[in-house]
Write a protein that holds these residues in place. Structure first.
Motif, short mmCIF file in Angstrom:
data_model
loop_
_atom_site.label_atom_id
_atom_site.label_comp_id
_atom_site.label_asym_id
_atom_site.label_seq_id
_atom_site.Cartn_x
_atom_site.Cartn_y
_atom_site.Cartn_z
N GLN A 80 0.95 -1.15 0.12
CA GLN A 80 0.16 0.06 0.00
C GLN A 80 0.96 1.19 0.27
O GLN A 80 0.71 2.10 -0.78
CB GLN A 80 -0.80 0.08 1.41
CG GLN A 80 -1.95 1.15 1.07
CD GLN A 80 -2.82 1.44 2.68
OE1 GLN A 80 -2.02 1.45 3.61
NE2 GLN A 80 -3.80 1.10 2.39
N LEU A 81 2.04 1.17 0.70
CA LEU A 81 2.85 2.36 0.71
C LEU A 81 3.24 2.73 -0.62
O LEU A 81 3.42 3.69 -0.85
CB LEU A 81 4.13 2.14 1.77
CG LEU A 81 5.32 2.93 1.63
CD1 LEU A 81 4.76 4.13 2.49
CD2 LEU A 81 6.45 2.19 2.31
N LEU A 82 3.65 1.70 -1.47
CA LEU A 82 4.41 2.18 -2.61
C LEU A 82 2.99 2.40 -3.67
O LEU A 82 3.38 3.22 -4.72
CB LEU A 82 5.11 0.95 -3.27
CG LEU A 82 6.49 0.80 -2.88
CD1 LEU A 82 7.24 2.17 -3.55
CD2 LEU A 82 6.85 0.63 -1.42
N ASP A 336 19.18 7.38 -1.77
CA ASP A 336 19.15 8.08 -3.06
C ASP A 336 18.00 7.66 -3.67
O ASP A 336 17.35 6.72 -3.45
CB ASP A 336 20.37 7.76 -3.91
CG ASP A 336 21.67 8.12 -3.47
OD1 ASP A 336 21.77 8.91 -2.81
OD2 ASP A 336 22.64 7.87 -4.13
N VAL A 337 17.55 8.56 -4.54
CA VAL A 337 16.30 8.24 -5.63
C VAL A 337 16.82 7.03 -6.39
O VAL A 337 17.81 6.99 -7.08
CB VAL A 337 16.14 9.48 -6.29
CG1 VAL A 337 15.12 9.21 -7.39
CG2 VAL A 337 15.81 10.70 -5.56
N ASN A 338 15.96 6.01 -6.43
CA ASN A 338 16.43 4.93 -7.33
C ASN A 338 15.97 5.27 -8.65
O ASN A 338 14.74 5.15 -9.15
CB ASN A 338 15.54 3.62 -6.88
CG ASN A 338 15.66 2.50 -7.57
OD1 ASN A 338 16.41 2.55 -8.62
ND2 ASN A 338 15.37 1.32 -7.15
N PRO A 339 16.62 5.31 -9.77
CA PRO A 339 16.39 5.55 -11.21
C PRO A 339 16.08 4.55 -11.89
O PRO A 339 15.54 4.66 -13.12
CB PRO A 339 17.79 6.36 -11.57
CG PRO A 339 18.89 5.53 -10.91
CD PRO A 339 18.17 5.25 -9.41
N PHE A 340 15.84 3.12 -11.16
CA PHE A 340 15.41 1.99 -12.07
C PHE A 340 14.05 1.85 -11.88
O PHE A 340 13.64 0.85 -12.47
CB PHE A 340 16.45 0.94 -11.50
CG PHE A 340 17.98 0.97 -11.84
CD1 PHE A 340 18.31 0.84 -13.24
CD2 PHE A 340 18.87 1.20 -10.97
CE1 PHE A 340 19.66 0.87 -13.50
CE2 PHE A 340 20.15 1.39 -11.14
CZ PHE A 340 20.75 1.08 -12.62
N CYS A 341 13.22 2.64 -11.21
CA CYS A 341 12.00 2.65 -11.21
C CYS A 341 11.38 4.02 -11.14
O CYS A 341 11.88 4.98 -10.63
CB CYS A 341 11.50 1.82 -9.76
SG CYS A 341 11.75 2.64 -8.43
N ALA A 342 10.09 4.03 -11.47
CA ALA A 342 9.35 5.37 -11.73
C ALA A 342 9.12 6.04 -10.57
O ALA A 342 9.20 7.38 -10.34
CB ALA A 342 8.17 5.24 -12.43
N GLU A 343 8.78 5.31 -9.49
CA GLU A 343 8.58 5.87 -8.19
C GLU A 343 9.81 6.52 -7.25
O GLU A 343 9.52 7.00 -6.10
CB GLU A 343 7.33 5.30 -7.35
CG GLU A 343 7.94 3.64 -6.98
CD GLU A 343 7.34 2.76 -8.07
OE1 GLU A 343 7.60 3.20 -9.20
OE2 GLU A 343 7.30 1.63 -7.62
N GLU A 475 5.53 8.51 -18.90
CA GLU A 475 4.39 7.67 -19.71
C GLU A 475 3.80 6.53 -18.93
O GLU A 475 2.68 6.14 -18.43
CB GLU A 475 4.96 7.32 -21.01
CG GLU A 475 5.37 8.09 -22.16
CD GLU A 475 4.18 9.10 -22.37
OE1 GLU A 475 3.24 8.78 -22.62
OE2 GLU A 475 4.48 10.26 -22.34
N GLU A 476 4.81 5.95 -18.00
CA GLU A 476 4.51 4.76 -17.19
C GLU A 476 3.54 5.39 -16.01
O GLU A 476 2.63 4.72 -15.96
CB GLU A 476 5.63 4.20 -16.52
CG GLU A 476 5.52 2.88 -15.56
CD GLU A 476 6.52 2.52 -15.15
OE1 GLU A 476 6.91 1.93 -13.86
OE2 GLU A 476 7.73 2.38 -15.83
N MET A 477 3.78 6.65 -15.52
CA MET A 477 2.98 6.97 -14.23
C MET A 477 1.66 7.60 -14.65
O MET A 477 0.58 7.54 -14.37
CB MET A 477 3.74 8.00 -13.81
CG MET A 477 4.88 7.31 -12.49
SD MET A 477 4.10 6.30 -11.52
CE MET A 477 5.43 5.81 -10.25
#
Length: 525
Positions: A80-82, A336-343, A475-477
């Motif tokens: 739910q968090l994600l 860090d922000v994870n650049p391998f996923c959109a969120e 586009e994904e989001m």
């Protein structure tokens, strides 16, 4: 494995046999720069469709108008968090008029730092204070450091867990005091071992050369592409002395041995005059340049990889809230922000960090002197700039050993913690997540290693890779279907946020100068 963590895990496993470690509360704050299609900072103000940054519960701004911050409600479910974080991304991107979210921690191209527009929060006294605070940050540290993005992870264990652990340990003090004491134990161990977050999930081994235009660096950067600088073994330049941390605060002696000692040391920093910052001036020609000339303008200026937290009541500072009622949750700021996923963060990361935090709680945690604290900060920095160096050794708790040996021992502790977290789950989600992290170490596929491999294999710039991801994730989001809210909910939240801001502005009964005097007088108590 130490005898104490073995004993605690065995006793807890028996005590929690019927329930498991259920009800962990989690929250995420994700920062992201709004950028134009070409990769430059967005120049427009925070879009009105997103509501008032001062009062919106989910979408606000951080340092600059272009630096968004998404805040999830507290959840006891990782899934739910994600999904909530995805919903917020979707609702935001719908109103960005083609703009993207920069998917990396280190910013895209920085031209003139003075062109970065500081976040605005309206005409209320508290809104003006938030804006002037950012003026102070600009004058003290420069805007480049302030537009670095990260993911903050909030974590708290349920009352039932604390009651069981207190019983296992035979502790007799009031439960709230016990909880605060044990959270401080966790915090000290995170200083000792939290560099593992940067080692596994650090995703900023490279940066745009423009970041250094306003900063001096003695680091031996190498160059690739048209303007990308990198360090071959770096994991997280954001967490190094170059980025997220503040060398101006390196001499602060913050005490993490108890809540009272922590509160007193933070208050000392907030109320200590700085000759260096006094040269900036406070109010010059009728305009504020900073809130005051102290080492810290307010407590939020303290840069740290982990913080003790409690939701403050009206007119309370963070330290006053902690002093009054103890620690409610902790905030991890080393991600860090994870650049391998959109969120910007994944379920696997959350589960690995949970395992690390539980291990830090259950391990021995001796009191920490200032020399050990400085050594721990140095370890964080060394892992940030050369964590994948096979010859790197760290001194932790008096033991100087290769980093690989420290990592192996930590994974041993964390596997037992993950097994405890997996009690009564249909799948061993925490153990599986930890095994994936262990595999990334063995295969040299940690985030920073993957990023450098992508950059080198295609001889491309950091910025071009970031732009590719930014377009893909937009586009994904936009294609994401809302799960937790409806579009109307976001519309109503935005409208209500403007009403709430107007009410705050209408309630002010004192001018800004008087407001600051009253605020800082109250903060001393």
């Amino acid at each position: 494995m130490t005898q104490q963590i073995t004993t605690r895990l065995t006793q807890l496993s028996a005590a929690l046999a019927d329930t498991g470690v259920l009800g962990i509360k989690r929250g995420i704050e994700r920062e992201a720069l709004r950028i134009c299609e070409q990769g430059k900072f967005a120049t427009n103000d925070h879009p009105k469709a997103l509501g008032a940054a001062l009062t919106h519960p989910l979408i606000t701004t951080d340092y600059a108008e272009t630096l968004l911050e998404f805040i999830t409600p507290v959840s006891d479910s990782v899934e739910q968090l994600l999904s909530r974080l995805k919903d917020i991304h979707h609702a935001t991107l719908k109103h960005l008029d083609g703009q993207r979210l920069w998917p990396l921690s280190m910013p895209c191209y920085i031209g003139n730092e003075q062109d970065i527009v500081l976040a605005k929060f309206g005409d209320s006294n508290i809104g003006k204070m938030k804006h002037v605070y950012r003026q102070g940050l600009r004058h003290r540290y420069g805007s480049a450091m302030q537009v670095i993005s990260g993911v903050h992870y909030n974590f708290s264990l349920p009352q039932s867990f604390w009651q069981q652990l207190q019983q296992v340990e035979g502790d007799q003090q009031p439960l709230s005091d016990y909880i605060s004491q044990r959270y401080m134990d966790l915090i000290r161990n995170f200083y000792r071992y939290g560099w593992l977050v940067a080692y596994l999930f650090g995703a900023s081994p490279a940066l745009c050369h423009s970041f250094l235009n306003a900063a001096e660096s003695q680091l031996p950067f190498e160059r690739m592409g048209k303007g990308t600088l990198y360090l071959p073994y770096a994991t997280s330049l954001r967490l190094s002395d170059l980025g997220y941390t503040s060398s101006a605060q390196s001499a602060l002696q913050i005490n993490y041995n108890s809540v009272s000692e922590y509160v007193n040391s933070v208050r000392t920093a907030v109320n200590s005059y700085s000759e260096e910052f006094a040269k900036i001036g406070v109010k010059v020609d009728g305009e504020y340049r900073q809130l005051n000339a102290n080492i810290l303008q307010i407590e939020n200026e303290l840069y740290a990889p982990i913080r003790a937290k409690r939701v403050a009541k009206s007119n309370q500072t963070p330290s006053q809230a902690l002093a009054a009622e103890g620690i409610e949750y902790i905030e991890i700021r080393a991600l860090d922000v994870n650049p391998f996923c959109a969120e910007g963060v994944t379920e696997q990361q959350v589960r690995v960090i949970d395992s690390l935090l539980l291990a830090c709680l259950l391990m021995d945690s001796p009191k920490m002197c200032q020399s050990e604290l400085q050594l721990s900060r140095s370890n964080f920095n060394r892992v940030a700039i050369e964590g994948r160096n096979p010859d790197l050794s760290l001194d932790i708790a008096g033991q100087t050993r290769p980093l690989s040996e420290h990592v192996a021992q930590l994974f041993e502790y964390m596997r037992s913690a993950a097994e405890l977290l997996d009690l009564h789950r249909p799948q061993a989600d925490f153990s599986i997540a930890l095994q994936e992290a262990s595999n990334s170490v063995a295969n040299n596929t940690t985030y920073s290693a993957r990023i450098l491999e992508l950059l080198k294999s295609k001889a491309q710039d950091n910025s071009s890779l970031g732009l590719q991801w930014a377009a893909q994730y937009r586009e994904e989001m936009l294609g994401h279907k809302l799960i937790n809210w409806q579009n109307q909910d976001f519309t109503e939240m935005a409208e209500q946020s403007f009403k709430d801001q107007a009410a705050i502005e209408a309630s002010d009964d004192i001018d800004f100068d008087g407001f600051l005097v009253k605020y800082f007088e109250n903060a001393k108590n």
